[in-house]
Design a protein around this motif. Structure first.
Motif, PDB file in Angstrom:
ATOM      1  N   GLN A 162       0.827  -1.201   0.000  1.00 18.85           N
ATOM      2  CA  GLN A 162       0.000   0.000   0.000  1.00 18.85           C
ATOM      3  C   GLN A 162       0.864   1.254   0.000  1.00 18.85           C
ATOM      4  OE1 GLN A 162      -3.456  -0.152   2.761  1.00 18.85           O
ATOM      5  NE2 GLN A 162      -3.115  -2.346   2.843  1.00 18.85           N
ATOM      6  N   ILE A 163       1.980   1.197   0.708  1.00 23.00           N
ATOM      7  CA  ILE A 163       2.879   2.350   0.718  1.00 23.00           C
ATOM      8  C   ILE A 163       3.469   2.558  -0.682  1.00 23.00           C
ATOM      9  CG2 ILE A 163       5.013   3.292   1.681  1.00 23.00           C
ATOM     10  CD1 ILE A 163       4.341   1.721   4.267  1.00 23.00           C
ATOM     11  N   LEU A 164       3.825   1.466  -1.327  1.00 14.24           N
ATOM     12  CA  LEU A 164       4.330   1.579  -2.701  1.00 14.24           C
ATOM     13  C   LEU A 164       3.260   2.160  -3.620  1.00 14.24           C
ATOM     14  CD1 LEU A 164       6.390  -1.693  -3.322  1.00 14.24           C
ATOM     15  CD2 LEU A 164       7.244   0.641  -3.161  1.00 14.24           C
ATOM     16  N   ALA A 165       2.036   1.702  -3.447  1.00 12.55           N
ATOM     17  CA  ALA A 165       0.948   2.190  -4.294  1.00 12.55           C
ATOM     18  C   ALA A 165       0.777   3.698  -4.137  1.00 12.55           C
ATOM     19  CB  ALA A 165      -0.351   1.466  -3.958  1.00 12.55           C
ATOM     20  N   PHE A 166       0.916   4.156  -2.903  1.00 12.19           N
ATOM     21  CA  PHE A 166       0.802   5.593  -2.650  1.00 12.19           C
ATOM     22  C   PHE A 166       1.804   6.379  -3.496  1.00 12.19           C
ATOM     23  CE2 PHE A 166       2.436   9.343  -0.483  1.00 12.19           C
ATOM     24  CZ  PHE A 166       1.283  10.075  -0.269  1.00 12.19           C
ATOM     25  N   HIS A 167       3.061   5.952  -3.463  1.00 11.65           N
ATOM     26  CA  HIS A 167       4.087   6.670  -4.217  1.00 11.65           C
ATOM     27  C   HIS A 167       3.899   6.488  -5.720  1.00 11.65           C
ATOM     28  CE1 HIS A 167       6.227   7.951  -0.691  1.00 11.65           C
ATOM     29  NE2 HIS A 167       6.307   6.714  -0.237  1.00 11.65           N
ATOM     30  N   GLU A 168       3.484   5.304  -6.078  1.00 17.41           N
ATOM     31  CA  GLU A 168       3.256   5.013  -7.495  1.00 17.41           C
ATOM     32  C   GLU A 168       2.186   5.942  -8.060  1.00 17.41           C
ATOM     33  OE1 GLU A 168       4.460   3.455 -10.773  1.00 17.41           O
ATOM     34  OE2 GLU A 168       5.319   2.828  -8.860  1.00 17.41           O
ATOM     35  N   GLN A 169       1.142   6.100  -7.283  1.00 13.32           N
ATOM     36  CA  GLN A 169       0.055   6.978  -7.696  1.00 13.32           C
ATOM     37  C   GLN A 169       0.538   8.404  -7.884  1.00 13.32           C
ATOM     38  OE1 GLN A 169      -4.319   7.763  -5.859  1.00 13.32           O
ATOM     39  NE2 GLN A 169      -2.622   8.104  -4.500  1.00 13.32           N
ATOM     40  N   ARG A 170       1.380   8.848  -6.973  1.00 13.23           N
ATOM     41  CA  ARG A 170       1.908  10.208  -7.065  1.00 13.23           C
ATOM     42  C   ARG A 170       2.735  10.401  -8.332  1.00 13.23           C
ATOM     43  NH1 ARG A 170       1.125  14.022  -2.393  1.00 13.23           N
ATOM     44  NH2 ARG A 170      -0.723  12.991  -1.612  1.00 13.23           N
ATOM     45  N   LYS A 171       3.524   9.366  -8.630  1.00 13.94           N
ATOM     46  CA  LYS A 171       4.333   9.451  -9.858  1.00 13.94           C
ATOM     47  C   LYS A 171       3.424   9.642 -11.062  1.00 13.94           C
ATOM     48  CE  LYS A 171       7.731   6.139  -8.201  1.00 13.94           C
ATOM     49  NZ  LYS A 171       8.064   4.699  -8.331  1.00 13.94           N
TER      50      LYS A 171
ATOM     51  N   ALA B 193      -9.159  16.108  -6.847  1.00 16.29           N
ATOM     52  CA  ALA B 193     -10.049  14.955  -6.702  1.00 16.29           C
ATOM     53  C   ALA B 193     -10.859  14.777  -7.968  1.00 16.29           C
ATOM     54  CB  ALA B 193     -10.952  15.174  -5.498  1.00 16.29           C
TER      55      ALA B 193
ATOM     56  N   GLU C 124       2.118  13.139 -11.317  1.00 15.14           N
ATOM     57  CA  GLU C 124       3.097  14.107 -11.768  1.00 15.14           C
ATOM     58  C   GLU C 124       3.273  14.090 -13.278  1.00 15.14           C
ATOM     59  OE1 GLU C 124       6.544  13.128  -9.524  1.00 15.14           O
ATOM     60  OE2 GLU C 124       5.661  13.979  -7.719  1.00 15.14           O
TER      61      GLU C 124
ATOM     62  N   SER D 272      -2.738  13.539  -6.015  1.00 15.32           N
ATOM     63  CA  SER D 272      -4.082  13.262  -5.538  1.00 15.32           C
ATOM     64  C   SER D 272      -4.766  14.512  -5.003  1.00 15.32           C
ATOM     65  CB  SER D 272      -4.042  12.207  -4.441  1.00 15.32           C
ATOM     66  OG  SER D 272      -3.456  12.775  -3.295  1.00 15.32           O
TER      67      SER D 272
END
Lengths: 264, 264
Positions: free
Chosen positions: B209-218, B231, B221, B228
């Motif tokens: 889940q932590i990886l997903a958070f950063h992945e989403q941010r990438k 919305a 960008e 995020s």
DNA sequence: GATTGTGAAGCCCTTCACAGCA
DNA sequence: TGCTGTGAAGGGCTTCACAATC
């Protein structure tokens, strides 16, 4: 601690603190349990207890997401579940590949926690040709040769490495070259990756060693002495090669004011 | 981060910082590799690179252990291996029990990293009577009924929980009652333990889940928008029950100055 | 009255930069 | 000269404590 980040030193200043991000999954789990029991609202105190943190920290964490509570009442469980899920990116589907289907890889493939939260095991990959085609957790294992194709076809951006240490870096390189930008590493090795790729590691043996450290201290306290400060058993200590006879050179312990018995 | 401590808020003031303790196993691994290649000495720069940290941090870490280096030269590999091993308590034997021999438990039992560093799998324990007697990793699985006896007979102080979440707290209670004071928990639950007992947890789904958070941010960008913050997709967001119609109450986002589009 | 949201204070950890030493 | 050991500075996270709000 079982993990560490390799990338992004301290960036993302306008975002959510890393420590908070690491706790969001914890809150989400507690909230999901409440949701299943149809609890409509929860106070920071209750939720904090369920997640194993203190309430001030929880409120601070939530304050980074926005003002999602109601003073005098608490937090709306369903609403918070949604907000945290969205923040973590779990409202979208994340195809994941697991490389290395030994005991651990199989355990991961069977782990229900993946599928339940937006993660989908897109493929299981192993270097052993004998494994190819075998079903594990209902999915046929594929050979390493197909790694690049699988990642492209499925749009995989998250890879899990559960290979032996010796193969990890090579697998990592291929994953990254094929487009993976987040890696969860179970192999006991330091992985080198280019900028822009996140690595988290889970290291079983490190966790045990940290426990052993504290366990040893406890034992030391019981017997009334300052833990490992007193070097009571130095039989078998290899003398530092250049210094074995240098009695004048005192290696001092962690505390300068303690003239502890140390190897000289 | 995959772990957390439950006990010892910030005690042990005269000791080694927790962050340093967590890195010692990393250094030890790198040093062991050097030792096997018969490298006699190593500089902080080289060792830091091998362990994946920066050299200033490594030197600071070692300074808590004592003055074990030689200016102008570096550190004696063998000597440092011994000192860190001793500090971590790995010069003694730690019998460990693993409870819950499913996929994960079996993987742990087979994990070579345990045996190699002072840890010895004293017993494998499972609640399923059908498992009893079956050999896993060369050790016969024993039934949960014998848990207390096993712990006493072997002087076990470290337990590993690899059971389903539902059984974890109960197993934990029994381990603690029988004398275990350090627990490594793989079950996705918050364990409650009395003071004096250390718990570390490894949670696979949290790491993802932590990886997903950063992945989403990438991803955010790349498409040129602030991750995020915007919305963009709120279909299906459950409205907070008490507020669905309160248009005046503005929920502000993480940044007070951004009047972002939020559910009202 | 109850509970959230948050400035402020304090603590821990990291990083810098250089004095000290082989 | 080269590299360690460490005071000092800086940054991030936690905790406190209370004003704001329902």
């Amino acid at each position: 601690m079982a993990t560490g980040r390799t990338h992004r030193p301290a960036t993302r200043s306008r975002g959510i603190p890393e420590a908070t991000v690491a706790r969001l999954p914890l809150y989400l789990r507690a909230l999901t349990a409440l949701s299943e029991r149809s609890v409509p609202t929860v106070s920071s105190e209750e939720l904090a207890a369920a997640a194993g943190v203190n309430s001030a920290k929880l409120r601070k964490d939530f304050s980074y997401l926005g003002s999602y509570g109601t003073r005098g009442v608490g937090y709306d469980v369903e609403y918070l579940v949604y907000q945290i899920s969205r923040e973590l990116g779990l409202t979208q589907d994340w195809p994941v590949v697991i490389v290395g289907i030994g005991n651990l890889g199989a355990a991961l493939a069977n782990y229900g926690g993946f599928a339940s939260r937006g993660f989908r095991v897109a493929a299981l990959i192993d270097a052993d040709p004998a494994m190819a085609g075998k079903p594990v957790a209902g999915i046929a294992v594929q050979h390493t040769d197909e790694l690049e194709q699988i990642i492209q076809d499925n749009g995989v951006s998250i890879g899990v490495i559960a290979t032996p240490a010796g193969a990890a870096q090579q697998v990592c390189d291929r994953l990254v070259a094929a487009g993976v930008t987040s890696i969860l590493n179970f192999a006991p090795t330091v992985l080198t990756v280019p900028d822009g790729v996140d690595v988290r590691k889970v290291d079983l043996s490190i966790e045990l060693q940290i426990l052993a450290f504290h366990e040893q201290r406890k034992a030391g306290e019981e017997s009334g002495q300052g833990g490992s400060e007193a070097a009571e058993d130095l039989e078998g200590a290899p003398a530092p090669s250049a210094r074995a006879a240098a009695a004048t050179t005192d290696r001092k312990g962690p505390d300068g004011d303690v003239p502890a018995v140390m190897p000289a």
